[in-house]
Each structure stands twice: as C-alpha cells, then as structure tokens.
Write a protein that holds these residues in place. Structure first.
Motif, PDB file in Angstrom:
ATOM      1  N   ALA A   1      56.413  44.678  50.561  1.00  0.00           N
ATOM      2  CA  ALA A   1      55.491  43.520  51.221  1.00  0.00           C
ATOM      3  C   ALA A   1      56.205  42.467  51.295  1.00  0.00           C
ATOM      4  N   HIS A   2      56.025  41.523  52.260  1.00  0.00           N
ATOM      5  CA  HIS A   2      56.452  40.503  52.691  1.00  0.00           C
ATOM      6  C   HIS A   2      55.415  39.038  52.414  1.00  0.00           C
ATOM      7  N   THR A   3      55.720  38.060  51.580  1.00  0.00           N
ATOM      8  CA  THR A   3      54.668  37.078  51.097  1.00  0.00           C
ATOM      9  C   THR A   3      55.249  35.744  51.432  1.00  0.00           C
ATOM     10  N   TRP A   4      54.367  34.809  51.897  1.00  0.00           N
ATOM     11  CA  TRP A   4      54.800  33.297  52.096  1.00  0.00           C
ATOM     12  C   TRP A   4      55.051  32.761  50.676  1.00  0.00           C
ATOM     13  N   THR A   5      55.816  31.941  50.517  1.00  0.00           N
ATOM     14  CA  THR A   5      56.188  31.339  49.319  1.00  0.00           C
ATOM     15  C   THR A   5      56.011  29.726  49.489  1.00  0.00           C
ATOM     16  N   GLY A   6      55.943  29.401  50.727  1.00  0.00           N
ATOM     17  CA  GLY A   6      55.873  27.849  50.970  1.00  0.00           C
ATOM     18  C   GLY A   6      57.109  27.565  52.030  1.00  0.00           C
ATOM     19  N   GLY A   7      56.670  26.437  52.678  1.00  0.00           N
ATOM     20  CA  GLY A   7      57.611  26.126  53.888  1.00  0.00           C
ATOM     21  C   GLY A   7      57.987  27.206  54.761  1.00  0.00           C
ATOM     22  N   ILE A   8      59.180  27.585  54.694  1.00  0.00           N
ATOM     23  CA  ILE A   8      59.893  28.580  55.606  1.00  0.00           C
ATOM     24  C   ILE A   8      60.193  29.887  54.676  1.00  0.00           C
ATOM     25  N   LEU A   9      59.621  29.797  53.626  1.00  0.00           N
ATOM     26  CA  LEU A   9      60.487  30.743  52.559  1.00  0.00           C
ATOM     27  C   LEU A   9      59.373  31.776  52.706  1.00  0.00           C
ATOM     28  N   TYR A  10      60.003  32.980  52.315  1.00  0.00           N
ATOM     29  CA  TYR A  10      59.309  34.139  52.195  1.00  0.00           C
ATOM     30  C   TYR A  10      59.836  35.150  50.987  1.00  0.00           C
ATOM     31  N   TYR A  11      58.884  36.065  50.315  1.00  0.00           N
ATOM     32  CA  TYR A  11      59.859  36.710  49.304  1.00  0.00           C
ATOM     33  C   TYR A  11      59.272  38.028  49.489  1.00  0.00           C
ATOM     34  N   ALA A  12      60.358  39.129  49.382  1.00  0.00           N
ATOM     35  CA  ALA A  12      59.915  40.575  50.062  1.00  0.00           C
ATOM     36  C   ALA A  12      60.248  41.335  48.644  1.00  0.00           C
ATOM     37  N   ASP A  13      59.233  42.161  48.438  1.00  0.00           N
ATOM     38  CA  ASP A  13      58.901  43.014  47.278  1.00  0.00           C
ATOM     39  C   ASP A  13      59.112  44.502  47.751  1.00  0.00           C
ATOM     40  N   TYR A  14      59.661  45.382  47.088  1.00  0.00           N
ATOM     41  CA  TYR A  14      59.800  46.627  47.316  1.00  0.00           C
ATOM     42  C   TYR A  14      59.290  47.609  46.087  1.00  0.00           C
ATOM     43  N   ALA A  15      58.951  48.673  46.551  1.00  0.00           N
ATOM     44  CA  ALA A  15      58.956  49.970  45.458  1.00  0.00           C
ATOM     45  C   ALA A  15      60.240  50.296  45.077  1.00  0.00           C
ATOM     46  N   ASP A  16      60.438  50.821  43.853  1.00  0.00           N
ATOM     47  CA  ASP A  16      61.724  51.204  43.163  1.00  0.00           C
ATOM     48  C   ASP A  16      62.136  52.616  44.187  1.00  0.00           C
ATOM     49  N   SER A  17      61.254  53.266  44.775  1.00  0.00           N
ATOM     50  CA  SER A  17      61.516  54.408  45.351  1.00  0.00           C
ATOM     51  C   SER A  17      62.474  54.118  46.682  1.00  0.00           C
ATOM     52  N   VAL A  18      62.266  52.926  47.219  1.00  0.00           N
ATOM     53  CA  VAL A  18      62.880  52.578  48.576  1.00  0.00           C
ATOM     54  C   VAL A  18      63.670  51.298  48.537  1.00  0.00           C
ATOM     55  N   LYS A  19      63.796  50.750  47.413  1.00  0.00           N
ATOM     56  CA  LYS A  19      64.854  49.513  47.018  1.00  0.00           C
ATOM     57  C   LYS A  19      66.166  49.905  47.342  1.00  0.00           C
ATOM     58  N   GLY A  20      66.854  49.075  47.939  1.00  0.00           N
ATOM     59  CA  GLY A  20      68.187  49.217  48.532  1.00  0.00           C
ATOM     60  C   GLY A  20      68.340  50.060  49.882  1.00  0.00           C
ATOM     61  N   ARG A  21      67.239  50.557  50.365  1.00  0.00           N
ATOM     62  CA  ARG A  21      67.294  51.505  51.607  1.00  0.00           C
ATOM     63  C   ARG A  21      66.195  50.925  52.695  1.00  0.00           C
ATOM     64  N   PHE A  22      65.312  50.371  52.284  1.00  0.00           N
ATOM     65  CA  PHE A  22      64.198  49.788  53.002  1.00  0.00           C
ATOM     66  C   PHE A  22      64.227  48.395  53.315  1.00  0.00           C
ATOM     67  N   THR A  23      64.102  47.735  54.307  1.00  0.00           N
ATOM     68  CA  THR A  23      63.893  46.187  54.285  1.00  0.00           C
ATOM     69  C   THR A  23      62.997  45.761  55.212  1.00  0.00           C
ATOM     70  N   VAL A  24      61.873  44.842  54.581  1.00  0.00           N
ATOM     71  CA  VAL A  24      60.713  44.456  55.331  1.00  0.00           C
ATOM     72  C   VAL A  24      61.208  42.912  55.962  1.00  0.00           C
ATOM     73  N   SER A  25      60.711  42.578  56.947  1.00  0.00           N
ATOM     74  CA  SER A  25      61.115  41.400  57.636  1.00  0.00           C
ATOM     75  C   SER A  25      59.887  41.050  58.598  1.00  0.00           C
ATOM     76  N   ARG A  26      59.684  39.923  59.085  1.00  0.00           N
ATOM     77  CA  ARG A  26      58.731  39.458  59.973  1.00  0.00           C
ATOM     78  C   ARG A  26      59.468  38.681  61.142  1.00  0.00           C
ATOM     79  N   ASP A  27      58.847  38.503  62.283  1.00  0.00           N
ATOM     80  CA  ASP A  27      58.859  37.598  63.269  1.00  0.00           C
ATOM     81  C   ASP A  27      57.552  36.800  63.659  1.00  0.00           C
ATOM     82  N   ASN A  28      57.356  35.656  63.186  1.00  0.00           N
ATOM     83  CA  ASN A  28      56.198  34.890  63.421  1.00  0.00           C
ATOM     84  C   ASN A  28      55.896  34.601  64.676  1.00  0.00           C
ATOM     85  N   ALA A  29      56.847  34.364  65.632  1.00  0.00           N
ATOM     86  CA  ALA A  29      56.628  34.038  66.845  1.00  0.00           C
ATOM     87  C   ALA A  29      56.027  35.210  67.579  1.00  0.00           C
TER      88      ALA A  29
END
Length: 127
Positions: free
Chosen positions: A50-78
């Motif tokens: 998951a990718h969640t807004w934390t304020g301003g231009i900052l986001y927090y990325a959260d991962y299941a243990d099974s994919v941590k270190g292998r998967f990366t979530v990101s976004r392009d707001n434009a």
C-alpha cells in the motif's frame, strides 16, 4: 467512485520481474491510499502493498512480509497511476493482482478498508 484499471500482468520465469500499473480516475488521487492485493486459486485475497499520503509531498509505503525487499510500490500523481514493481519473482507469487483505492489515509491492509477495486491482472510465475 474511483475507476481503476490494472495492466502489466503476464507469464514470467522464477527470478524475473514484472511491473504492474493501475490507472485511476478521480480528482484527488494524490491523497488516496492505493493498495495492491492478490488472490491465488482457492485462497483468500491477501494484502501485498500500500502507498498512503502522510502530508505535503510525503508518502508511506507498506508491504506484506512475503514481498518485502522484492516488491516496490510507487505512484505518479501527474498520471493518476500507481505501480507495483515486482522483482525476484517466485512461483508462489502466482495470483490475480488487484489494485484498490481508499479515500482515507493510513496503514490499510484489510480488504474491507478499501472503497474501489480494479478488475485484476493475472501474474503467473513458472518454476
């Protein structure tokens, strides 16, 4: 209601990579929590990232243990698009992958916390 359309799934060998994309409608996309879930045959839908807004231009990325270190979530707001980069794929990653949107912020890992869902995209990892 947010419309979500996933793409990028396919067949890949173990150890390979795929990048999933999820295009979203909505004028406040930048403030949505965007999640990725997956569902394998005979199993329940499970949280991936998951990718969640934390304020301003900052986001927090959260991962299941099974994919941590292998998967990366990101976004392009434009582009109103969220991505899931999947590396070092394993056969157990095989599933239908779903994009989801929640119009709230926070660490959201439960299916019921999300308001809108895409149609899913199949990811198959061969051994």
């Amino acid at each position: 209601q947010v419309q979500l359309v996933e793409s990028g799934g396919g067949l890949v060998q173990a150890g390979g990579s795929l990048r999933l994309s999820c295009a979203a409608s909505g004028r406040t996309f930048s403030r949505y929590t965007m999640g990725w879930f997956r569902q394998a045959p005979g199993k329940e839908r499970e949280f991936v990232a998951a990718h969640t807004w934390t304020g301003g231009i900052l986001y927090y990325a959260d991962y299941a243990d099974s994919v941590k270190g292998r998967f990366t979530v990101s976004r392009d707001n434009a582009k109103n698009t969220v991505y899931l980069q999947m590396n070092s794929l394993k056969p157990e990653d095989t599933a239908i992958y779903y994009c989801a949107a929640a119009q709230t912020t926070g660490v959201l890992r439960v299916v019921g916390e999300y308001d809108d869902w895409g149609q899913g995209t199949q990811v198959t990892v061969s051994s």
